[in-house]
Design an enzyme around this catalytic site. Structure first.
Site, mmCIF file in Angstrom:
data_model
loop_
_atom_site.group_PDB
_atom_site.id
_atom_site.type_symbol
_atom_site.label_atom_id
_atom_site.label_comp_id
_atom_site.label_asym_id
_atom_site.label_seq_id
_atom_site.Cartn_x
_atom_site.Cartn_y
_atom_site.Cartn_z
ATOM 1 N N HIS A 464 0.974 -1.169 -0.017
ATOM 2 C CA HIS A 464 -0.134 0.106 0.025
ATOM 3 C C HIS A 464 0.887 1.275 0.082
ATOM 4 O O HIS A 464 0.741 2.230 -0.864
ATOM 5 C CB HIS A 464 -0.987 -0.297 1.255
ATOM 6 C CG HIS A 464 -1.817 1.006 1.413
ATOM 7 N ND1 HIS A 464 -1.426 2.417 2.069
ATOM 8 C CD2 HIS A 464 -2.956 1.482 0.784
ATOM 9 C CE1 HIS A 464 -2.555 3.212 2.084
ATOM 10 N NE2 HIS A 464 -3.469 2.785 0.944
ATOM 11 N N CYS A 840 -4.993 0.076 -15.481
ATOM 12 C CA CYS A 840 -4.809 1.041 -14.744
ATOM 13 C C CYS A 840 -4.084 0.596 -13.362
ATOM 14 O O CYS A 840 -3.828 1.302 -12.478
ATOM 15 C CB CYS A 840 -6.069 1.709 -14.129
ATOM 16 S SG CYS A 840 -7.200 0.495 -13.398
#
Length: 886
Positions: A464, A840
């Protein structure tokens, strides 16, 4: 010589040498370069190359092959003797040889060279007479013995250094340079005794034996664990071959009119057209590497080749000019000056910084030596990162605290903060902050936005923290596992080092280093050459390049870097800003749909304002907005203290609030109640987001006269039914907004393909979708069954053992995940011929992955703003490669 033998050996000399087209795979970099130098009639000591096949045969020690190659060596020596008039072992017309490795690419320490082959107790006297300098002759003999002991016999060179230093000390000399010819026999005797003591055999006096053992040792050493490790470090295959160059010696250590050096046609830092390099008088190549620690420019401070030997300098400058014109690139050469005469020993493309490379390439195009397409193919797209981020000053002192993974390039210094909220507050006061966490979570987004850099003790390239930091263009180091965070004490501990909250550290997001204190950083500089190269890339590429962005800052940055729209705007990140998180939590904790809609109504106006800003910045360009994806528990606190504090802030009963938070937690949230599943369970979330999007679009259209290109993306779809159900609500909201505002809304609805089933059912899903965007982060996770946040613990072992050729979260797994994408592309366009296709995920900025996306026919890639220039160039290269293949 038979054709079989001729295939193993290639001779070169003045005015000779085969076509360079035939060289690359068999003669190694140095061998190919020497043949090319000879072909161009540049000054090269004559010699020959044993090709890679010959060296493999030598390493195999097959007796018949060995005799065959020995016969070839003899014939190669004949060609050197013919050209030089000197013979190996002849005291009066003495030929001495250099035996050097020729690896596929130039890199230091491939294997050791052996110089001065051919000297023994008799020929050393002959060299002394012919050179008129016995001290020089015995120095060469001493060097051969030490060199031979190290490269052929495997002795420790330090033992011989100690032996030499002891002799110098005994004689009262200041340095070894004071050794006289009369010292030579005694010193040679000591060296020979040391070799015999080390190896239980004497230094060979048979010069042909010296040559054979030198050649055989280099061939065998190429298969050693050390050489294999070096090959791996330099990106060579395990079975990459070595060739060996055998060449007449030229001496840079004979007098002050001799020397050795490296020279370039263009300096590595600037790329401007001027000679640069290093030179050391009265020295051999190894001396230059060992003794030249200060920078000595060729045309700069003494010793200067231009002033010491102007004739040799003029010849060198001319040779560099010829080579640059011939090779159509900046070049670097190794050379020796022997009694004023210049000899070239190697030539290769010059090392250079990324900015210098762009300068060189644009200049070569301007001179019409290469085409624009040639220039584009000579740039490593990833290297462009150097021009977009700050870097640590090369001259700065580094005090290493820990080594992690360089997860997002750039360098930054700041005070340690262990709390995202604290980092946001401190940064708001103008204080530079490094956010330090075990790992980051979505609620840390505010601190991540404001911090100068991010450091985590867990995670890898696709964690993350890494993904978000790259998207923001912030330095990030992950996986610094040797660090321990003590939140209670406010300390960061490493072996022998304890740092406190508020102490300054520096992180290098390129190397993964964590450094103590503030270290000097250099700011990026974008040159005109950079813009020129990207203009050429834009003229060449087929695929469009968009950016992943959800803030106005990121959108403007992406636009500045040449993005052609937004390919992913993650609405969940918008929910963490300001008071929105409070309203979001109110929605999550609500018991009825009515209460949820009341809470969501508080978010609507601020979300609409965000979309208005994005549409305005990307005027005339598509903006893809992904509806809410993460499970609801990610918007709630995790720690008990935070849960209790929130309950009090919201005037809620603590026990009941705790229970609700625990109810929302999931065992496997990646595969849980998220994405389209969440939107189906709570349609009011879909309605609110869709209304914010369409009201923003209507506002921009009414105020500017031009409607934005809005693309609404539904995440985590596995079936057409899911998408159709959510799309029905999106379309209904669009009709309502169009009626309310009087604006005709143009928009697309599509989905993110991030599950294997979605790829398999692409034809069916495409009937309800106008575009697909491949979410390769989750598609890779679900295909492999590996969490990208946890993979850093073991993925390195997989790649080191070549179980995986590379980290699939960094470079797309073409064989597995790629096959699913190719299938989805084909089937999706069967279901809807005009289907628009993009990607993406993180792979959208990876050059190798972009080559695959070009091959399967995607319309665009989307990546973080700072990767947009990389993707623009990579897309152009991918298009050129595909065109050349066809």
């Amino acid at each position: 010589m038979s054709n079989k033998r001729a295939s193993f050996i290639t001779s070169f000399g003045q005015g000779s040498g085969p076509s360079p087209v035939l060289l690359a795979g068999h003669l190694g970099q140095r061998g190919a370069a020497l043949c090319n130098l000879a072909r161009l009639k540049l000054p090269v000591p004559p010699g020959f190359v044993l090709n890679t096949e010959a060296c493999r045969n030598i390493a195999s020690s097959d007796p018949a092959t060995v005799e065959n190659i020995k016969a070839m060596l003899a014939q190669g020596l004949e060609s050197i003797t013919t050209e030089t008039g000197c013979t190996l072992g002849d005291k009066r017309n003495l030929l001495l040889l250099a035996v050097r490795p020729s690896a596929p690419i130039s890199f230091p320490g491939a294997t050791e060279a052996v110089l001065n082959v051919g000297l023994n107790d008799e020929t050393v006297e002959g060299l002394g007479v012919s050179a008129g300098d016995h001290a020089f002759a015995y120095e060469c003999y001493r060097r051969l013995m030490q060199n031979y002991a190290q490269a052929v016999l495997g002795d420790d060179p330090a033992v011989f250094d100690d032996l030499l230093n002891l002799y110098v000390e005994e004689r009262g000399y200041v340095s070894a340079r004071e050794i006289r010819g009369t010292d030579g026999p005694e010193l040679a005797s000591r060296f020979k005794a040391q070799i015999e003591s080390n190896n239980d055999r004497a230094f060979p006096q048979d010069v042909e034996e010296q040559l054979w053992h030198a050649v055989a040792a280099l061939a065998r050493n190429w298969q050693s664990p050390r050489a294999k490790q070096k090959r791996k470090l330099h990106g060579l295959k395990e079975d990459a071959g070595l060739a060996i160059v055998v060449q007449a010696m030229v001496f840079g250590n004979q007098s002050d009119h001799s020397g050795t050096g490296h020279a370039t046609s263009r300096p590595a830092q600037t790329g401007e057209r001027e000679v640069g390099g290093d030179y050391l008088t009265n020295a051999q190549g190894s001396d230059l590497d060992a003794r030249l620690r200060q920078v000595l420019a060729i045309a700069g401070p003494a010793p200067s080749l231009e002033t010491e030997e102007p004739g040799a300098f003029a010849q060198l400058a001319s040779a560099l000019d010829v080579l640059e014109h011939e090779l159509k690139d900046a070049v670097e050469v190794d050379f020796t000056v022997a009694q004023g005469a210049l000899w070239l020993l190697d030539a290769r493309p010059a090392r250079r910084t990324t900015s210098a490379n762009l300068r060189i390439l644009t200049d070569l195009v301007a001179r019409e030596q290469i085409t624009k397409h040639d220039a584009l193919m000579r740039i490593d797209p990833v290297a462009l990162d150097q021009l977009l981020h700050s870097t640590i000053d090369p001259a700065a002192k580094r005090e290493l605290v820990a080594q992690g993974i360089g997860a997002s390039p750039g360098a930054a210094s700041g005070i340690i903060s262990f709390d995202a909220n604290e980092a946001r507050v401190l940064a708001g006061q103008g204080i530079a902050v490094i956010l330090v966490r075990t790992e980051t979570a979505p609620e840390d987004i505010k601190g991540l936005h404001m911090a100068d850099g991010v450091l985590t003790t867990r995670g890898g390239m696709t964690s993350h923290a890494a993904v978000i930091a790259r998207g923001m263009g912030k330095p990030c180091v992950t996986g610094a596992s040797s660090l321990r965070i003590d939140m209670e004490a406010g300390q960061l501990k490493a072996a022998g080092v304890t740092l406190k909250r508020g102490d300054i550290i520096t992180i290098d997001g390129s190397s993964g280093q964590v450094l103590k204190g503030q270290v000097a950083v250099t700011k990026p500089s974008l040159s005109g050459d950079f813009a020129t190269i990207l203009t050429w890339a834009d003229e060449t590429r087929r695929m469009k390049v968009r950016a992943n962005a959800e803030t106005a800052h990121d959108a403007r940055l992406a636009r500045d870097f040449g993005a052609e729209g937004i390919g992913l705007s993650r609405t969940e990140h918008m929910f963490f800003e300001g008071d929105r998180i409070i309203a979001m939590r109110e929605m999550i904790l609500a018991d009825t749909e009515k209460e949820r809609r009341i809470a969501l109504a508080k978010i609507l106006p601020v979300l609409r304002a965000d979309f208005i800003e994005l549409f305005a910045i990307m005027a005339g360009m598509p903006v893809t907005i992904r509806l809410l994806d993460p499970p609801l528990h990610e918007f709630l606190p995790r720690e008990v203290e935070e849960i209790e504090a929130m309950a009090r802030n919201l005037n809620l009963e603590v026990a009941g609030f705790k229970k609700r938070v625990l109810e929302l937690r999931e065992q496997n949230p990646m595969l849980g109640h998220r994405g389209v599943r969440l939107l189906l369970s709570y349609p009011e979330i879909t309605d609110m987001q869709a209304r914010a999007i369409f009201e923003a679009a209507a506002h921009v259209q009414a105020t500017t006269g031009t409607g934005p290109i809005a693309e609404v993306m539904v995440p985590l779809v596995a079936s057409r039914g899911e998408l159709s159900a959510v799309r029905a609500r999106i379309d209904a909201v669009a009709r309502d907004v169009a009626k309310e505002t009087g604006q005709k809304l143009e928009y697309l609805v599509g989905t993110m393909i991030e599950l294997p089933r979605a790829a398999l059912r692409a034809a069916d899903i495409a009937e309800a979708a106008e575009f697909f965007s491949f979410g390769t982060n989750d598609l890779t996770q679900t295909t492999y069954g590996i969490s990208r946040d946890d993979s850093a613990r073991f993925i390195g072992e997989y790649t080191n053992r070549q179980i995986f050729p590379h980290d699939p979260f960094v470079s797309l797994d073409v064989e597995g995940v790629g096959e699913l994408i190719a299938m989805a592309v084909e089937r999706g366009r069967q279901g809807r011929p005009g289907l628009h296709l993009g990607i993406c995920g993180e792979h959208g900025g990876n050059p190798d992955s972009i080559s695959f996306f070009e091959a399967v026919g995607l319309d665009y890639v989307s990546c973080s703003p700072f990767r947009v220039p990389v993707a623009r160039l990579a897309a152009a290269q991918a298009h050129l490669k595909l065109a050349r293949k066809s």
